[in-house]
Design a protein around this motif. Structure first.
Motif, short mmCIF file in Angstrom:
data_model
loop_
_atom_site.label_atom_id
_atom_site.label_comp_id
_atom_site.label_asym_id
_atom_site.label_seq_id
_atom_site.Cartn_x
_atom_site.Cartn_y
_atom_site.Cartn_z
N ALA A 292 -0.51 -3.49 6.18
CA ALA A 292 -1.47 -3.49 5.07
C ALA A 292 -2.89 -3.25 5.59
O ALA A 292 -3.67 -2.51 4.96
N ALA A 296 -5.42 -0.08 4.72
CA ALA A 296 -6.81 -0.25 4.30
C ALA A 296 -7.74 0.53 5.22
O ALA A 296 -8.72 1.14 4.77
N ALA A 316 -10.42 -5.40 1.76
CA ALA A 316 -8.96 -5.42 1.81
C ALA A 316 -8.47 -5.61 3.25
O ALA A 316 -7.52 -6.36 3.51
N SER A 320 -6.47 -8.94 4.42
CA SER A 320 -5.08 -8.81 4.88
C SER A 320 -4.92 -9.42 6.26
O SER A 320 -3.90 -10.07 6.56
N GLY A 393 -8.82 -14.35 -0.41
CA GLY A 393 -7.74 -13.38 -0.27
C GLY A 393 -6.71 -13.84 0.75
O GLY A 393 -5.50 -13.71 0.54
N LEU A 424 -0.17 -7.58 2.06
CA LEU A 424 -0.57 -6.65 1.00
C LEU A 424 -1.21 -7.41 -0.15
O LEU A 424 -2.23 -6.98 -0.71
N THR A 425 -0.61 -8.54 -0.51
CA THR A 425 -1.18 -9.37 -1.59
C THR A 425 -2.58 -9.84 -1.24
O THR A 425 -3.50 -9.76 -2.05
N VAL A 428 -4.99 -6.75 -1.34
CA VAL A 428 -5.27 -6.32 -2.72
C VAL A 428 -6.15 -7.35 -3.42
O VAL A 428 -7.09 -7.00 -4.15
N GLY A 431 -9.73 -6.91 -2.20
CA GLY A 431 -10.36 -5.72 -2.75
C GLY A 431 -10.67 -5.84 -4.23
O GLY A 431 -11.76 -5.44 -4.68
N LEU A 432 -9.71 -6.39 -5.00
CA LEU A 432 -9.93 -6.53 -6.45
C LEU A 432 -11.04 -7.53 -6.75
O LEU A 432 -11.84 -7.33 -7.68
#
Length: 440
Positions: A292, A296, A316, A320, A393, A424-425, A428, A431-432
């Motif tokens: 992941a 990125a 991200a 990660s 994250g 990955l979670t 993401v 980043g979100l």
């Protein structure tokens, strides 16, 4: 009947590797041949199909070729080179000449370097080092000979190609050369299209730092040869495509994670929660925790052509990696304590149960995510608020790992897949959150 014994059996592996290395040099004729670049390799493929005995057979044949009575390895190598030549020579594909040359020379001379090293020291790590040194030198020199790359880019492409080729060679044999050649060519084609704006100093520092770190990880037993090569490859990309701060963040995971795996290893073995292979992490484990972050990193390098701010991918990446270290520490430290409880029901379960957690492990995971967040704060453009996002994250990803372990790991997903899902979670989520709060 096929002739045998025509070559010195002691020197035969070296002669064979030298023959394949010399064959790869046909790639250097491509600028002169133009659209006919595939002809020499195609001619070799035809010869490989029909030659079934004699000195040429003895020179190129591997043991499996002798059993089959046909030069299948030479046929595979030459056909793969022919295909790559066609892709290069047909203008609509736009395969860079530097990629074409670097790919074939990295594989051809890398194998020769491996055999030379193993002829002196029968050690897997020595073989990988020999592959890397000679393959890198040949791929770099080949690019410069056809004058298709700036020196810094030539060195970067050569280093990337030879690392991937060495990694694949640690898993596959020469029989699988078409797969190795195709994989290396596609990777280098991608990197060439990214047009990384890097100088010789950064590339040189990247190679030196990653090689030293890789050696230390192998020498301390924290990684297998394949795991070491994977880590070196990822570290090189982190420096060149991201920056020095990205590299330190990634290496912090490898270093601290490796030490935590070795921490009180015998006790974890007795409890049935120790990492296999004496704690040396292989390619699957390294990629499960780092794929992941690699995605990125590549998206960050490609961000000028994407409708997303580049800093999103920095968030991200860091999140990660924070997830990876948080998950590793929560497992390695938490496994020493108990009783563990299943995260979905909080019922006591046996040590080593997928999805089991301890409060000590959760605190260790929180500390791991915080360490990555602090390093990102100190070494990248992220500020204090951004670091909090990275921390969140990382915690989100660590929690996902436990939830996935308790619900879907086992029959449906293996441990490496769950690690990838978790990182990955985390990435993401980082980043979100950065986009949602206008931080990127």
């Amino acid at each position: 009947m096929r002739a045998s014994g025509t070559l010195d059996t002691v020197n035969r592996p070296l002669r064979r590797a030298g023959a394949y290395a010399l064959l790869s040099l046909l790639a250097l004729a491509a600028p002169t041949l133009g659209r006919l670049a595939a002809v020499p390799f195609a001619a070799v493929a035809v010869a490989a199909y029909f030659v079934t005995d004699g000195r040429a057979f003895d020179l190129f044949a591997y043991p499996w070729d002798e059993r089959a009575g046909r030069l299948e390895t030479l046929l595979g190598f030459s056909l793969a080179a022919t295909g790559l030549s066609v892709v290069y020579s047909v203008g609509s594909f736009d395969l860079p000449l530097a990629v074409y040359v670097a790919t074939l020379l990295a594989v051809g001379f890398g194998d020769l370097g491996r055999v030379l090293a193993l002829d002196s020291v029968e050690d897997e790590a020595a073989g990988a080092a020999g592959f890397g040194v000679l393959g890198f030198a040949a791929a770099t020199a080949g690019q410069l000979a056809v004058a298709q790359s700036r020196p810094a880019i030539a060195v970067f492409l050569a280093a990337s190609g030879v690392l991937l080729a060495a990694l694949l060679r640690s898993v596959f044999t020469e029989k699988d050369d078409p797969l190795v050649i195709l994989s290396v060519a596609l990777l280098l084609w991608l990197f060439a299209d990214l047009h990384p704006d890097v100088g010789a100093v950064r590339v040189g520092v990247a190679i030196a730092a990653t090689v030293v770190f890789g050696y230390l990880s192998y020498a301390t037993g924290a990684a297998s040869v394949a795991g070491m090569l994977t880590g070196v490859f990822l570290g090189l990309l982190a420096v060149v495509l991201g920056g020095y701060g990205w590299f330190v963040v990634l290496m912090a995971f490898f270093g601290v994670g490796g030490l935590s795996t070795k921490f009180r290893y015998d006790e974890k073995t007795d409890r049935g929660v120790a990492e296999g292979n004496s704690g040396a992490r292989g390619t699957g484990n390294v990629l499960g925790n780092s794929a992941a972050a690699l995605a990125a990193l590549l998206l960050y390098a490609a961000s000028p052509g994407l409708p997303v701010p580049s800093d999103v991918f920095l968030f991200a990446f860091a999140a990660s990696v924070a997830t990876a270290l948080a998950d590793t520490l929560s497992s390695e430290i938490g496994g020493l304590y108990g009783p563990p409880r299943l995260i979905t029901t909080l019922e006591p379960v046996d040590p080593g149960t997928d999805g089991a957690v301890t409060w000590q492990g959760e605190l260790a995971g929180l500390a791991g995510a915080a360490l990555i967040a602090l390093l990102a704060l100190a070494l990248t453009p992220l500020d204090a608020v951004d670091a909090v996002v990275v921390l969140v994250g990382g915690i989100a990803g660590m929690t996902m790992d436990s939830l996935a372990g308790a619900t879907i790991e086992g029959d449906r997903l293996g441990n490496q897949s769950v690690n990838f899902l978790a990182t990955l979670t985390g990435g993401v989520a980082g980043g979100l959150l950065a986009l949602a709060f206008g931080l990127a």
